[in-house]
Design a protein around this motif. Structure first.
Motif, PDB file in Angstrom:
ATOM      1  N   ARG A   1     -10.685   2.582   4.564  1.00 23.62           N
ATOM      2  CA  ARG A   1     -10.665   3.688   4.891  1.00 23.62           C
ATOM      3  C   ARG A   1      -9.315   4.043   6.223  1.00 23.62           C
ATOM      4  NH1 ARG A   1     -16.218   5.190   6.730  1.00 23.62           N
ATOM      5  NH2 ARG A   1     -17.630   4.860   4.753  1.00 23.62           N
ATOM      6  N   VAL A   2      -8.935   3.161   7.110  1.00 17.96           N
ATOM      7  CA  VAL A   2      -7.759   3.519   8.399  1.00 17.96           C
ATOM      8  C   VAL A   2      -6.711   4.055   6.701  1.00 17.96           C
ATOM      9  CG1 VAL A   2      -6.500   2.957   9.608  1.00 17.96           C
ATOM     10  CG2 VAL A   2      -9.295   2.566   9.538  1.00 17.96           C
ATOM     11  N   GLY A   3      -5.944   2.898   5.875  1.00 16.19           N
ATOM     12  CA  GLY A   3      -4.761   3.087   5.382  1.00 16.19           C
ATOM     13  C   GLY A   3      -4.624   4.362   4.489  1.00 16.19           C
ATOM     14  N   VAL A   4      -6.101   4.983   3.905  1.00 18.92           N
ATOM     15  CA  VAL A   4      -5.458   6.350   3.697  1.00 18.92           C
ATOM     16  C   VAL A   4      -5.591   7.397   3.944  1.00 18.92           C
ATOM     17  CG1 VAL A   4      -6.417   7.769   1.620  1.00 18.92           C
ATOM     18  CG2 VAL A   4      -7.557   5.680   0.912  1.00 18.92           C
ATOM     19  N   PRO A   5      -5.597   7.631   5.128  1.00 20.34           N
ATOM     20  CA  PRO A   5      -4.843   9.080   6.287  1.00 20.34           C
ATOM     21  C   PRO A   5      -3.234   8.010   6.186  1.00 20.34           C
ATOM     22  CG  PRO A   5      -6.717   8.456   7.050  1.00 20.34           C
ATOM     23  CD  PRO A   5      -6.453   7.134   5.589  1.00 20.34           C
ATOM     24  N   ILE A   6      -2.940   6.897   6.368  1.00 22.55           N
ATOM     25  CA  ILE A   6      -1.841   6.617   7.236  1.00 22.55           C
ATOM     26  C   ILE A   6      -1.220   6.630   6.206  1.00 22.55           C
ATOM     27  CG2 ILE A   6      -0.206   5.066   7.364  1.00 22.55           C
ATOM     28  CD1 ILE A   6      -2.147   3.954   9.647  1.00 22.55           C
ATOM     29  N   PHE A   7      -1.200   6.653   5.107  1.00 22.36           N
ATOM     30  CA  PHE A   7      -0.594   6.472   3.592  1.00 22.36           C
ATOM     31  C   PHE A   7      -0.261   7.939   3.108  1.00 22.36           C
ATOM     32  CE2 PHE A   7      -0.077   7.233  -1.034  1.00 22.36           C
ATOM     33  CZ  PHE A   7       0.963   6.221  -1.957  1.00 22.36           C
ATOM     34  N   LEU A   8      -1.339   9.345   3.294  1.00 22.25           N
ATOM     35  CA  LEU A   8      -0.842   9.901   3.260  1.00 22.25           C
ATOM     36  C   LEU A   8      -0.334  10.926   4.293  1.00 22.25           C
ATOM     37  CD1 LEU A   8      -4.669  11.483   2.585  1.00 22.25           C
ATOM     38  CD2 LEU A   8      -2.357  11.220   0.748  1.00 22.25           C
ATOM     39  N   PHE A   9      -0.896  10.636   5.087  1.00 20.85           N
ATOM     40  CA  PHE A   9       0.459  11.002   6.452  1.00 20.85           C
ATOM     41  C   PHE A   9       1.796  11.389   5.834  1.00 20.85           C
ATOM     42  CE2 PHE A   9       2.362  10.642  10.264  1.00 20.85           C
ATOM     43  CZ  PHE A   9       2.457  11.933  11.189  1.00 20.85           C
ATOM     44  N   LEU A  10       2.105   9.395   6.013  1.00 15.30           N
ATOM     45  CA  LEU A  10       3.543   9.209   5.615  1.00 15.30           C
ATOM     46  C   LEU A  10       4.026   9.822   4.668  1.00 15.30           C
ATOM     47  CD1 LEU A  10       3.509   4.954   6.304  1.00 15.30           C
ATOM     48  CD2 LEU A  10       4.053   7.195   7.473  1.00 15.30           C
ATOM     49  N   ALA A  11       3.242   9.762   3.045  1.00 10.71           N
ATOM     50  CA  ALA A  11       3.711  10.523   2.124  1.00 10.71           C
ATOM     51  C   ALA A  11       3.536  12.212   2.205  1.00 10.71           C
ATOM     52  CB  ALA A  11       2.422  10.539   1.204  1.00 10.71           C
TER      53      ALA A  11
END
Length: 121
Positions: A2-12
């Protein structure tokens, strides 16, 4: 996860934003370059037209000067002809006066001789 998805979306999103910004700046630079290039071409055309106009004006000035010189030469020639005619008329007048003077002097000398002969007799 769950923490990885928002970071991934932020970086994207950050990457997408950076790419979009770079693309817009590049397009703006190209537009500016193209605009400068077009402006440069316009300036070149204007300069060429200006030079052509100056050359045309110089040719007209030269033709005008030649016409003025020709007219001036014609006037000088006409003036010289008139002066020559006047001079020849003056010469004729002088010659006529000289002949009259010589004729009068001859008459005076004859009169003096006649007077002298009359006195002697």
């Amino acid at each position: 996860m769950r923490v990885g998805v928002p970071i991934f979306l932020f970086l994207a999103a950050a990457g997408f934003h950076t790419a979009l910004t770079a693309s817009l700046e590049s397009a703006e630079k190209e537009d500016t370059f193209v605009g400068l290039e077009q402006l440069s071409e316009l300036q070149k055309r204007d300069q060429e037209e200006f030079e052509a106009a100056q050359m045309s004006e110089a040719v007209q000035d030269e033709n005008t000067e030649e016409e003025n010189d020709t007219q001036e030469e014609d006037m000088n020639r006409d003036g010289n002809v008139e002066a020559d005619q006047h001079e020849s008329e003056s010469d004729e007048d002088v010659d006529g006066m000289r002949q009259k003077r010589e004729h009068l002097e001859a008459n005076v000398e004859e009169a003096d001789e006649t007077t002298n002969l009359a006195e002697v007799e």
